[in-house]
Scaffold this motif. Structure first.
Motif, PDB file in Angstrom:
ATOM      1  N   VAL A   1      -3.082  25.136  -7.606  1.00 49.36           N
ATOM      2  CA  VAL A   1      -4.379  24.885  -6.991  1.00 49.36           C
ATOM      3  C   VAL A   1      -4.188  23.731  -6.018  1.00 49.36           C
ATOM      4  CG1 VAL A   1      -5.778  25.743  -8.894  1.00 49.36           C
ATOM      5  CG2 VAL A   1      -5.016  23.364  -8.929  1.00 49.36           C
ATOM      6  N   GLY A   2      -5.053  23.650  -5.027  1.00 60.12           N
ATOM      7  CA  GLY A   2      -4.899  22.557  -4.078  1.00 60.12           C
ATOM      8  C   GLY A   2      -5.507  22.875  -2.738  1.00 60.12           C
ATOM      9  N   ARG A   3      -5.114  22.082  -1.755  1.00 60.26           N
ATOM     10  CA  ARG A   3      -5.619  22.257  -0.395  1.00 60.26           C
ATOM     11  C   ARG A   3      -4.481  22.034   0.578  1.00 60.26           C
ATOM     12  NH1 ARG A   3      -9.870  18.037   2.010  1.00 60.26           N
ATOM     13  NH2 ARG A   3      -7.972  16.777   1.905  1.00 60.26           N
ATOM     14  N   ILE A   4      -4.195  23.037   1.386  1.00 62.25           N
ATOM     15  CA  ILE A   4      -3.129  22.948   2.386  1.00 62.25           C
ATOM     16  C   ILE A   4      -3.715  23.278   3.751  1.00 62.25           C
ATOM     17  CG2 ILE A   4      -0.900  23.868   3.150  1.00 62.25           C
ATOM     18  CD1 ILE A   4      -0.370  24.653   0.226  1.00 62.25           C
ATOM     19  N   ILE A   5      -3.389  22.450   4.729  1.00 61.46           N
ATOM     20  CA  ILE A   5      -3.778  22.714   6.103  1.00 61.46           C
ATOM     21  C   ILE A   5      -2.533  23.132   6.871  1.00 61.46           C
ATOM     22  CG2 ILE A   5      -4.706  21.735   8.232  1.00 61.46           C
ATOM     23  CD1 ILE A   5      -6.263  19.753   6.491  1.00 61.46           C
ATOM     24  N   VAL A   6      -2.638  24.248   7.563  1.00 59.87           N
ATOM     25  CA  VAL A   6      -1.539  24.777   8.375  1.00 59.87           C
ATOM     26  C   VAL A   6      -1.978  24.746   9.833  1.00 59.87           C
ATOM     27  CG1 VAL A   6      -0.068  26.765   8.856  1.00 59.87           C
ATOM     28  CG2 VAL A   6      -0.782  26.284   6.498  1.00 59.87           C
ATOM     29  N   ALA A   7      -1.127  24.234  10.686  1.00 56.08           N
ATOM     30  CA  ALA A   7      -1.403  24.234  12.124  1.00 56.08           C
ATOM     31  C   ALA A   7      -0.120  24.583  12.858  1.00 56.08           C
ATOM     32  CB  ALA A   7      -1.925  22.872  12.567  1.00 56.08           C
ATOM     33  N   ASP A   8      -0.246  24.799  14.147  1.00 48.91           N
ATOM     34  CA  ASP A   8       0.950  25.085  14.938  1.00 48.91           C
ATOM     35  C   ASP A   8       1.960  23.950  14.843  1.00 48.91           C
ATOM     36  OD1 ASP A   8      -0.373  27.368  15.739  1.00 48.91           O
ATOM     37  OD2 ASP A   8      -1.076  26.507  17.622  1.00 48.91           O
ATOM     38  N   GLU A   9       1.465  22.721  14.543  1.00 50.29           N
ATOM     39  CA  GLU A   9       2.339  21.545  14.502  1.00 50.29           C
ATOM     40  C   GLU A   9       2.948  21.274  13.132  1.00 50.29           C
ATOM     41  OE1 GLU A   9      -0.094  18.259  15.652  1.00 50.29           O
ATOM     42  OE2 GLU A   9      -1.292  18.290  13.814  1.00 50.29           O
TER      43      GLU A   9
ATOM     44  N   THR B   1      -1.832  19.022  -0.482  1.00 51.23           N
ATOM     45  CA  THR B   1      -1.825  18.471  -1.830  1.00 51.23           C
ATOM     46  C   THR B   1      -2.009  19.650  -2.760  1.00 51.23           C
ATOM     47  OG1 THR B   1      -2.955  16.476  -1.051  1.00 51.23           O
ATOM     48  CG2 THR B   1      -2.818  16.801  -3.426  1.00 51.23           C
ATOM     49  N   VAL B   2      -1.059  19.866  -3.650  1.00 51.44           N
ATOM     50  CA  VAL B   2      -1.153  20.971  -4.595  1.00 51.44           C
ATOM     51  C   VAL B   2      -0.916  20.444  -6.002  1.00 51.44           C
ATOM     52  CG1 VAL B   2      -0.453  22.730  -2.934  1.00 51.44           C
ATOM     53  CG2 VAL B   2       1.288  21.604  -4.330  1.00 51.44           C
ATOM     54  N   SER B   3      -1.429  21.184  -6.974  1.00 49.60           N
ATOM     55  CA  SER B   3      -1.344  20.746  -8.359  1.00 49.60           C
ATOM     56  C   SER B   3      -1.072  21.948  -9.252  1.00 49.60           C
ATOM     57  CB  SER B   3      -2.660  20.060  -8.762  1.00 49.60           C
ATOM     58  OG  SER B   3      -2.566  19.422 -10.010  1.00 49.60           O
ATOM     59  N   GLY B   4      -0.253  21.735 -10.269  1.00 45.40           N
ATOM     60  CA  GLY B   4       0.068  22.824 -11.188  1.00 45.40           C
ATOM     61  C   GLY B   4       1.039  22.381 -12.259  1.00 45.40           C
ATOM     62  N   ALA B   5       1.526  23.337 -13.017  1.00 43.12           N
ATOM     63  CA  ALA B   5       2.510  23.053 -14.054  1.00 43.12           C
ATOM     64  C   ALA B   5       3.794  22.550 -13.397  1.00 43.12           C
ATOM     65  CB  ALA B   5       2.790  24.308 -14.867  1.00 43.12           C
ATOM     66  N   PRO B   6       4.555  21.679 -14.083  1.00 40.23           N
ATOM     67  CA  PRO B   6       5.785  21.132 -13.488  1.00 40.23           C
ATOM     68  C   PRO B   6       6.738  22.195 -12.966  1.00 40.23           C
ATOM     69  CG  PRO B   6       5.238  19.918 -15.471  1.00 40.23           C
ATOM     70  CD  PRO B   6       4.272  21.078 -15.404  1.00 40.23           C
ATOM     71  N   GLU B   7       6.888  23.310 -13.707  1.00 36.46           N
ATOM     72  CA  GLU B   7       7.808  24.347 -13.254  1.00 36.46           C
ATOM     73  C   GLU B   7       7.295  25.031 -11.993  1.00 36.46           C
ATOM     74  OE1 GLU B   7       5.412  25.987 -16.827  1.00 36.46           O
ATOM     75  OE2 GLU B   7       6.428  24.115 -16.230  1.00 36.46           O
TER      76      GLU B   7
ATOM     77  N   GLU C   1      -4.721  16.435 -15.980  1.00 38.32           N
ATOM     78  CA  GLU C   1      -5.595  17.538 -15.593  1.00 38.32           C
ATOM     79  C   GLU C   1      -5.252  17.972 -14.170  1.00 38.32           C
ATOM     80  OE1 GLU C   1      -9.608  16.277 -15.922  1.00 38.32           O
ATOM     81  OE2 GLU C   1      -9.572  16.115 -18.120  1.00 38.32           O
ATOM     82  N   LEU C   2      -5.494  19.220 -13.858  1.00 36.20           N
ATOM     83  CA  LEU C   2      -5.279  19.700 -12.497  1.00 36.20           C
ATOM     84  C   LEU C   2      -6.165  18.919 -11.538  1.00 36.20           C
ATOM     85  CD1 LEU C   2      -5.169  23.548 -13.165  1.00 36.20           C
ATOM     86  CD2 LEU C   2      -3.245  22.096 -12.518  1.00 36.20           C
ATOM     87  N   SER C   3      -5.641  18.615 -10.375  1.00 35.98           N
ATOM     88  CA  SER C   3      -6.364  17.788  -9.410  1.00 35.98           C
ATOM     89  C   SER C   3      -7.288  18.583  -8.498  1.00 35.98           C
ATOM     90  CB  SER C   3      -5.362  16.979  -8.565  1.00 35.98           C
ATOM     91  OG  SER C   3      -4.603  16.121  -9.391  1.00 35.98           O
ATOM     92  N   PHE C   4      -7.298  19.893  -8.649  1.00 37.30           N
ATOM     93  CA  PHE C   4      -8.202  20.758  -7.900  1.00 37.30           C
ATOM     94  C   PHE C   4      -8.688  21.860  -8.822  1.00 37.30           C
ATOM     95  CE2 PHE C   4      -5.460  18.868  -4.716  1.00 37.30           C
ATOM     96  CZ  PHE C   4      -6.300  18.613  -3.646  1.00 37.30           C
ATOM     97  N   ILE C   5      -9.684  22.591  -8.348  1.00 40.54           N
ATOM     98  CA  ILE C   5     -10.195  23.726  -9.112  1.00 40.54           C
ATOM     99  C   ILE C   5      -9.701  25.045  -8.530  1.00 40.54           C
ATOM    100  CG2 ILE C   5     -12.291  24.978  -9.782  1.00 40.54           C
ATOM    101  CD1 ILE C   5     -13.702  22.280  -9.918  1.00 40.54           C
TER     102      ILE C   5
ATOM    103  N   ASP D   1      -8.565  14.552  -3.634  1.00 41.75           N
ATOM    104  CA  ASP D   1      -8.623  15.566  -4.688  1.00 41.75           C
ATOM    105  C   ASP D   1      -9.571  15.084  -5.772  1.00 41.75           C
ATOM    106  OD1 ASP D   1      -7.070  14.001  -6.705  1.00 41.75           O
ATOM    107  OD2 ASP D   1      -5.401  14.318  -5.330  1.00 41.75           O
ATOM    108  N   ASN D   2      -9.619  15.791  -6.880  1.00 40.32           N
ATOM    109  CA  ASN D   2     -10.580  15.486  -7.938  1.00 40.32           C
ATOM    110  C   ASN D   2     -10.475  14.069  -8.481  1.00 40.32           C
ATOM    111  OD1 ASN D   2     -10.760  18.258  -7.599  1.00 40.32           O
ATOM    112  ND2 ASN D   2     -11.018  18.690  -9.771  1.00 40.32           N
TER     113      ASN D   2
END
Length: 323
Positions: free
Chosen positions: A35-43, A48-54, A81-85, A227-228
């Motif tokens: 879970v998280g938030r990623i911004i993708v641009a041409d540049e 920021t992503v969150s999940g299990a260590p593996e 706890e996960l940092s996003f929903i 994040d949360n």
């Protein structure tokens, strides 16, 4: 071992067909149950992503395996706890909104301030010929900032270019820029160089890396994160709370979003005022018909709003909450 991890990263590297990349990358992240938030641009990428260590390890391995992003540096936090929903991955014009989209004017891949590792930043920051410059927004530096740092009155990083003229008095000094993770400094330091500042540096990895590798010495308060968690501890050497409750003036490090979604302002508020105002910044927001239920955290899952507060000036906002 912590149950989850949260990864903070960015990488300036050209991406062809970035919109399609964003769609494909979202599916990849979901396949790892991230879970998280990623911004993708041409540049490049900013995420920021969150999940299990593996899952986080698999994600970092995949990013590093792509030659475009092999240089990406991840800041890793162990969290309970996960940092996003949810998982979001969206295409935008820039990976950090600055209004400086023309690579002919500003290109972090070609010229930026000199990167300082945390220990080197710590050694330099108190020199007489040094100015420490916080390039973040008001709500970020209000809850935490370096001791003696110069801060700018900006609501969003896109206002930074307009503020450079206010820094003319520091042109003969060494300028040490810093932000949360380093991404804003890449463009801020490049712009300062373009505007005639000759000795410009940036804290490599930002406040987060400084906390991990230098103990966060002389960073006062907490660091705002997107994040949360809202804010995180940085300083384990000489910590100090510098923020105060907007409503009563009591010292507090708690930062929330106003429960009125039309306002949604970031501000510091003590628990007592939080419950008294039901998570709002003012009595006007407390009576707003769309006010969200306050649970004591002041964090709300983002939903589409009729009004985007980032596009409203302080003057308009004050007028809004009076009506």
């Amino acid at each position: 071992m912590a149950k989850y991890q949260t990864l903070l990263y960015y990488c300036y590297s050209p991406i062809e067909n970035a919109e399609q990349f964003a769609d494909d990358h979202l599916n990849f992240c979901k396949s790892l149950n991230l879970v998280g938030r990623i911004i993708v641009a041409d540049e490049g990428l900013n995420g920021t992503v969150s999940g299990a260590p593996e899952s986080c390890k698999a994600y970092m391995d995949a990013v590093h395996a792509d030659p475009r992003f092999a240089k990406t540096e991840f800041k890793i936090d162990d969290v309970e706890e996960l940092s996003f929903i949810k998982m979001h991955c969206r295409y935008k014009e820039e990976i950090v909104h600055s209004g400086l989209r023309d690579p002919k004017i500003i290109d972090p891949n070609k010229q930026t301030g000199k990167h300082l590792e945390p220990q080197d930043f710590m050694k330099m920051k108190d020199d007489e010929d040094v100015v420490i410059l916080d390039v973040r927004s008001n709500y970020e530096h209000s809850v935490g900032r370096f001791k003696n740092a110069v801060t700018l009155d900006i609501e969003n990083f896109r206002e930074f270019p307009e503020k450079v003229k206010e820094l003319e008095q520091y042109k003969g000094k060494k300028i040490l820029t810093y932000c949360t993770g380093g991404i804003k400094c890449e463009k801020a330091s490049a712009l300062l160089l373009k505007e005639g500042f000759e000795d410009v540096y940036q804290l490599h990895g930002g406040i987060i890396k400084y906390g991990k590798e230098a103990g966060g010495k002389d960073f006062e308060g907490k660091c705002y994160v997107f994040d949360n968690r809202v804010t995180v501890e940085v300083n384990s050497v000489n910590p100090e709370i510098i923020s105060t409750c907007r409503n009563c003036g009591k010292t507090t490090s708690k930062m929330i979003n106003c429960a009125n979604p039309v306002c949604n302002e970031h501000f510091t508020q003590c628990d007592e005022c939080g419950w008294e105002l039901d998570g709002c910044c003012s009595d006007a927001c407390k009576t707003h018909p769309r006010k969200r239920e306050y649970d004591g955290t002041g964090y709300y899952v983002k939903v589409p709003q009729e009004v985007n507060i980032e596009k409203i000036s302080k003057r308009k906002h004050k007028k809004l909450i009076k009506n």
